[in-house]
Scaffold this active site. Structure first.
Site, mmCIF file in Angstrom:
data_model
loop_
_atom_site.group_PDB
_atom_site.id
_atom_site.type_symbol
_atom_site.label_atom_id
_atom_site.label_comp_id
_atom_site.label_asym_id
_atom_site.label_seq_id
_atom_site.Cartn_x
_atom_site.Cartn_y
_atom_site.Cartn_z
ATOM 1 N N GLY A 66 0.707 -1.317 -0.034
ATOM 2 C CA GLY A 66 -0.182 -0.025 -0.155
ATOM 3 C C GLY A 66 1.005 1.276 -0.057
ATOM 4 O O GLY A 66 1.291 1.590 1.002
ATOM 5 N N SER A 67 0.764 1.940 -1.097
ATOM 6 C CA SER A 67 1.258 3.313 -1.256
ATOM 7 C C SER A 67 3.005 3.387 -1.254
ATOM 8 O O SER A 67 3.585 2.352 -0.766
ATOM 9 C CB SER A 67 1.220 4.131 0.130
ATOM 10 O OG SER A 67 1.559 5.263 -0.193
ATOM 11 N N ASN A 68 3.457 4.290 -2.221
ATOM 12 C CA ASN A 68 4.986 4.343 -2.526
ATOM 13 C C ASN A 68 5.450 5.191 -1.140
ATOM 14 O O ASN A 68 6.545 5.493 -1.249
ATOM 15 C CB ASN A 68 5.197 4.956 -3.704
ATOM 16 C CG ASN A 68 4.820 4.112 -5.015
ATOM 17 O OD1 ASN A 68 4.223 3.342 -4.541
ATOM 18 N ND2 ASN A 68 5.517 4.513 -5.878
#
Lengths: 425, 140
Positions: free
Chosen positions: B64-66
């Site tokens: 989830g998410s960079n």
């Protein structure tokens, strides 16, 4: 040990300045942590620059101090210098609209600070675009081209749809790569690592953008660690908007960086091509039951009042803005409801030329640019008791930032809620 | 005291020890770790409310998410950081966090999953020089 070219060795020795030297030192250390043997050239980058809330932990207003600490990971201040001249760089989403701050409960002082930071990186070579969907505005790495990006859904889009090569990395590493023009040759930068491992047979609805948003969320929930999903089964052919939703939610509930869709994505025309001829490691059905379970996780029960309605996660295309504008035309947003459509400022300009901005504003809403409520943080929804949105990514993450009731549904349901001030189940 | 040693690849050098915090579902990158307190704020997470500070984090992967590394980074600036970490298998977000936080890390296990062998509360010594992870079971 990582093998470096003569050019990279010179950069590492400081012959191209301290800024590039510091960035490359980090990239070499990153390559060692991954177990990579060499670096590859990066030619496109999107970067998370601006005055984002997480930077507030640094006790300084000097952007060189903040940049050194938070991007370069250096306790010593290294002044910002030129970014790589072989890598085109532009900004990802910002914690404020490009033009206004008042509707978002932000101060002029903060707006100016954000713009000041963006101006500094622009002078160093990073164009201001404020987009989480850079593929809508001309930032498109081609097949085999190596990119870095700070937007997780953009990683999946560029790998899967464009055949370009990139990893999720992180905010800091994207900056290192954009400065030195290199990233570890590892993961999706190597073609044999991109094969699909797990097949997801779609048995649930797949007609609308919301369906694909929920499919991405569900595939992500059920995806084992490090697996590469293959979407197969009897699905309705998706378009760009549906894939935009699917990839954003997939990157929320999983660490996926690539998603094969049989017959749609170019490395997956057939199942055999997607797996590289190997047997799939697992086959998982996305049933109506799993679809409904995801929907219930995203949308709270009940029909309470809403004060905050936000569309465009990821940023809306011109087509979506048009559909929203034509639906809201002649209607009025209820008093005390903040109704927002989020996009990039280039797309907003096209919306304005076509009269869509005027329609939305006459209804009492806003077309906002360059950010979103998640990136701005809780300041823009303080005191809100009920909110509605049409992005699964947003409906998922915002729960950690608010105690408000969160409703999730399609564009039209959200607009209805903005007009009546109430969510209808 | 029951001790178990498992071995993989040292990703960040150094030796660290502390109490294990095992997150079989990983921690999400956005709204996963609080920037100021280092507490896990991911809704419905098995360790929601626990602080990462001084813990040896045991994770299968990132997700989830960079922004995965940057929230650990903010918490580190505020003095809240893991003492070390163990990843079943390395991925790009984990690799960036490894460099940014710069505490001992071992990753890429082949025949054993640390998320199954280690329980929250076990005492874990991470040796990033040799790749060895020594586990002292809390209930032994």
């Amino acid at each position: 040990m990582v093998r470096l070219t003569d050019y990279e060795k010179k950069m590492l020795n400081g012959e191209m300045g301290e800024f590039k030297q510091t960035a490359l030192k980090n990239i070499v250390k990153y390559a060692e942590a991954l177990g990579a043997e060499e670096l590859c050239e990066v030619s496109k980058a999107t970067l998370y620059f601006g005055a984002h809330p997480y930077l507030d932990v640094v006790d300084s207003d000097d952007y060189n101090d903040i940049f050194s600490k938070m991007y370069l990971c250096s306790d010593k201040t290294v002044n910002i210098d030129e970014f790589s001249n072989t890598c085109y760089c532009q900004t990802c989403v910002a914690p404020c609209d490009q033009y206004v701050y008042e509707p978002l409960n932000l101060t002029k002082e903060f707006f100016n600070k954000n713009n000041k930071f963006l101006e500094i990186t622009k002078e160093a070579g990073v164009s201001i675009t404020g987009s989480c969907t850079p593929y809508l505005i001309g930032w498109l790495p081609l097949r085999g081209e190596h990119f870095v990006t700070t937007e997780s859904s953009n990683v999946i889009f560029c790998n899967s749809v464009l055949g370009a090569c990139g990893n999720s990395d992180g905010i800091e590493a994207a900056a290192w790569s954009a400065i030195c023009g290199r990233t570890p040759k590892w993961g999706n930068h190597i073609m044999e690592n991109r094969k699909g491992t797990h097949v997801f047979e779609i048995e649930c609805p797949s007609k609308t953008a919301i369906d694909w948003d929920v499919i991405g969320y569900t595939v992500g929930r059920l995806l084992p660690p490090h697996a590469v999903p293959i979407i197969d089964g009897n699905f309705n052919r998706p378009n760009l908007i549906k894939l935009k939703q699917c990839f954003a939610s997939l990157a929320t509930t999983s660490g996926a960086e690539m998603c094969h869709i049989i017959g749609i994505t170019p490395e997956s025309i057939t199942l055999d091509m997607a797996t590289g001829g190997d047997e799939p490691v697992g086959v998982i059905k996305i049933t109506d039951e799993e679809y409904n379970k995801s929907f219930d996780m995203l949308c709270d029960k009940g029909c309470e009042d809403v004060q905050f309605v936000t569309l465009g996660c990821p940023h809306y295309t011109l087509e979506e803005i048009r559909d929203a504008a034509l639906y809201i035309k002649g209607k009025k947003v209820k008093k005390d409801v903040l109704f927002m459509i989020w996009t990039d400022y280039a797309t907003k300009e096209m919306a304005s030329v076509n009269g869509y901005t005027k329609i939305v504003e006459e209804a009492g809403g806003h077309i906002l640019t360059s950010g979103c409520p998640l990136v701005i943080g809780h300041k823009c929804h303080e005191g809100v008791k009920g909110m509605a949105m049409d992005g699964a990514k947003q409906a998922h993450y915002i729960r950690s930032e608010t105690d408000a009731t969160v409703y999730y549904g399609n564009m039209y349901k959200c607009i209805d809620a903005a007009i009546t001030g109430k969510w209808e189940a | 005291m029951e001790k178990i040693t498992i071995k993989a690849r040292g990703a960040i050098k150094g030796i660290a020890e502390g109490e294990a915090l095992v997150c079989p579902e990983s921690i999400q990158g956005w709204a996963g770790v609080d920037d100021h307190t280092g507490n896990i704020i991911e809704k419905g997470h098995s360790q929601e409310g626990k602080c990462i500070n001084d813990k040896i984090l045991i994770l299968p992967c990132s997700k989830g998410s960079n922004g995965w590394s940057c929230h650990f980074h903010s918490a580190q600036v505020k003095g809240k950081m893991p003492a070390g970490w163990v990843f079943t298998k390395m991925d790009s977000r984990a690799g960036v966090a490894a460099v940014v936080i710069d505490v001992p890390m071992v990753a890429d296990f082949e025949d054993v999953d640390p998320c199954e062998v280690i329980e929250t509360g076990d005492w874990v010594k991470v040796n990033g020089n040799t790749g060895e992870v020594e586990i002292t079971k809390k209930n032994s």
